[in-house]
Design a protein around this motif. Structure first.
Motif, mmCIF file in Angstrom:
data_model
loop_
_atom_site.group_PDB
_atom_site.id
_atom_site.type_symbol
_atom_site.label_atom_id
_atom_site.label_comp_id
_atom_site.label_asym_id
_atom_site.label_seq_id
_atom_site.Cartn_x
_atom_site.Cartn_y
_atom_site.Cartn_z
ATOM 1 N N HIS A 1 0.839 -1.197 0.000
ATOM 2 C CA HIS A 1 0.000 0.000 0.000
ATOM 3 C C HIS A 1 0.881 1.257 0.000
ATOM 4 C CE1 HIS A 1 -2.543 3.105 1.984
ATOM 5 N NE2 HIS A 1 -3.368 2.677 1.033
ATOM 6 N N ASN A 2 1.906 1.248 0.871
ATOM 7 C CA ASN A 2 2.809 2.411 0.946
ATOM 8 C C ASN A 2 3.523 2.644 -0.382
ATOM 9 O OD1 ASN A 2 2.133 2.865 3.543
ATOM 10 N ND2 ASN A 2 3.922 1.810 4.422
ATOM 11 N N TRP A 3 4.044 1.531 -0.992
ATOM 12 C CA TRP A 3 4.727 1.684 -2.283
ATOM 13 C C TRP A 3 3.774 2.277 -3.317
ATOM 14 C CZ3 TRP A 3 6.833 -3.966 -1.886
ATOM 15 C CH2 TRP A 3 8.064 -3.968 -1.198
ATOM 16 N N MET A 4 2.516 1.851 -3.267
ATOM 17 C CA MET A 4 1.552 2.328 -4.265
ATOM 18 C C MET A 4 1.270 3.815 -4.069
ATOM 19 S SD MET A 4 -1.006 -0.860 -4.766
ATOM 20 C CE MET A 4 -1.464 -0.641 -6.439
ATOM 21 N N THR A 5 1.086 4.204 -2.815
ATOM 22 C CA THR A 5 0.777 5.626 -2.594
ATOM 23 C C THR A 5 1.991 6.500 -2.951
ATOM 24 O OG1 THR A 5 1.254 5.258 -0.264
ATOM 25 C CG2 THR A 5 -1.068 5.393 -0.860
ATOM 26 N N GLU A 6 3.183 5.942 -2.823
ATOM 27 C CA GLU A 6 4.390 6.698 -3.204
ATOM 28 C C GLU A 6 4.717 6.536 -4.695
ATOM 29 O OE1 GLU A 6 7.257 4.994 -0.574
ATOM 30 O OE2 GLU A 6 6.248 5.810 1.204
ATOM 31 N N ASN A 7 3.810 5.876 -5.419
ATOM 32 C CA ASN A 7 3.960 5.662 -6.868
ATOM 33 C C ASN A 7 5.287 4.965 -7.231
ATOM 34 O OD1 ASN A 7 3.091 5.740 -9.486
ATOM 35 N ND2 ASN A 7 3.960 7.768 -9.904
ATOM 36 N N GLN A 8 5.671 3.987 -6.395
ATOM 37 C CA GLN A 8 6.937 3.263 -6.653
ATOM 38 C C GLN A 8 6.732 1.959 -7.413
ATOM 39 O OE1 GLN A 8 9.912 2.849 -3.635
ATOM 40 N NE2 GLN A 8 8.675 4.016 -2.199
#
Ligand SMILES: Nc1ncnc2c1ncn2[C@@H]1O[C@H](COP(=O)(O)OP(=O)(O)OP(=O)(O)O)[C@@H](O)[C@H]1O
Length: 283
Positions: free
Chosen positions: A252-259
């Protein structure tokens, strides 16, 4: 309901005192492909030999086209085709002459030879000596010979072993066409991709025991207990993560950071199921 062509009931086989098949049950119907999948020495060829009457089982019963394998005689070969290896091909005869020879034995009309040569993609090579064919072309010739008399059941022992991927795909297409025409195909393979793609049902065989039996999809779903995700990030790193709260949070964190570059769920394969169940690799 399609007709049952092969039935194995509690087949066991010992060579001297060495058990090599233990209580094997299986069914094959008209227009189906059944895959016997297992590592070298698992008992695949022994099973084919028992069904086709070349070897007697120690116990249990095998039926092919309704006939008990203990009672079959050579007339069964009018209704079945067997591909085990390249033996039986006369290298000094042309492709056509090879098939003509078998057409005589099998009492098949000559017109059928060209038809089969076209079907297996060897028509252009019909006048070439069989000894000058490539490995893939030789396998097509072996297949052509096995289906010349339009058998109802075809046995294939490792049909694409050692072939390059594009030739293997061509052989797969031919087999699917034969299946569409109603032929029942009993296939042995080490290759789980081949089995997943081609087979209606598979038996996973390990040391003479069927450890799983069913459709490739059902077997994989049954073992889909620990779900995993494969994530590739823009920085080039790859992560294989089990589905749990902590990892869902990371994703989820990677997605919100567009990684995130790619994200896939990883279903089990027949290969991973086999490893899981037996602790052994298939090949
Ligand atoms: N004639 C025989 N006498 C004694 N043992 C045999 C005989 N034929 C096969 N075996 C043994 O039986 C077991 C099963 O052999 P089989 O040829 O059926 O395996 P397989 O799964 O077809 O292997 P592969 O993928 O290598 O062809 C092996 O341990 C083999 O050594």
């Amino acid at each position: 309901m399609s007709r049952e062509y092969i039935r194995l009931e509690h087949i066991s086989k010992k060579y001297k005192t060495e058990p090599v098949l233990k209580n094997i049950d299986a069914r094959l119907h008209e227009g189906e492909i059944l895959g016997f999948l297992g590592p070298s020495g698992a008992g695949k060829t022994t099973t084919i030999k028992i069904i086709t009457g070349q070897l007697k089982q120690t116990s249990g019963e095998a039926y092919i086209l309704g006939i008990n394998s203990r009672d079959i005689d050579e007339t069964i070969y009018e209704q079945i085709g067997i591909v085990t290896d390249n033996s039986g091909i006369y290298e000094y005869l042309t492709v056509y002459k090879n098939l003509e020879h078998f057409a005589k034995i099998l009492r098949v009309k000559k017109d059928r030879i060209d038809e089969v040569l076209r079907q297996v993609g060897l028509y252009e090579q019909k006048n070439k000596p069989a000894g000058k064919l490539s490995k893939g072309q030789t396998q097509r010739l072996v297949l052509a010979r096995a289906v010349l008399h339009s058998p109802r059941v075809l046995f294939l022992d490792e049909p694409t072993s050692g072939l390059d991927p594009s030739t293997a795909i061509e052989i797969h297409k031919m087999l699917l066409e034969l299946k569409r025409q109603g032929m029942a195909i009993f296939l042995t393979t080490h290759n789980m991709e081949e089995a997943t793609k081609m087979c209606d049902h598979v038996a996973l065989l390990n040391e003479g025991v069927i450890v799983e039996y069913g459709t490739p999809k059902d077997i994989c779903l049954k073992h889909n207990k620990i779900k995993k995700y494969a994530v590739r990030l823009h920085d080039g790193t790859e992560h294989l993560l089990e589905q749990n709260e902590e990892n869902i949070g990371r994703i989820h964190n990677w997605m919100t950071e567009n990684q995130v570059e790619t994200l896939h769920s990883c279903e089990p394969t027949l290969e991973s199921v086999f490893l899981n169940v037996t602790g052994r690799e298939l090949s």
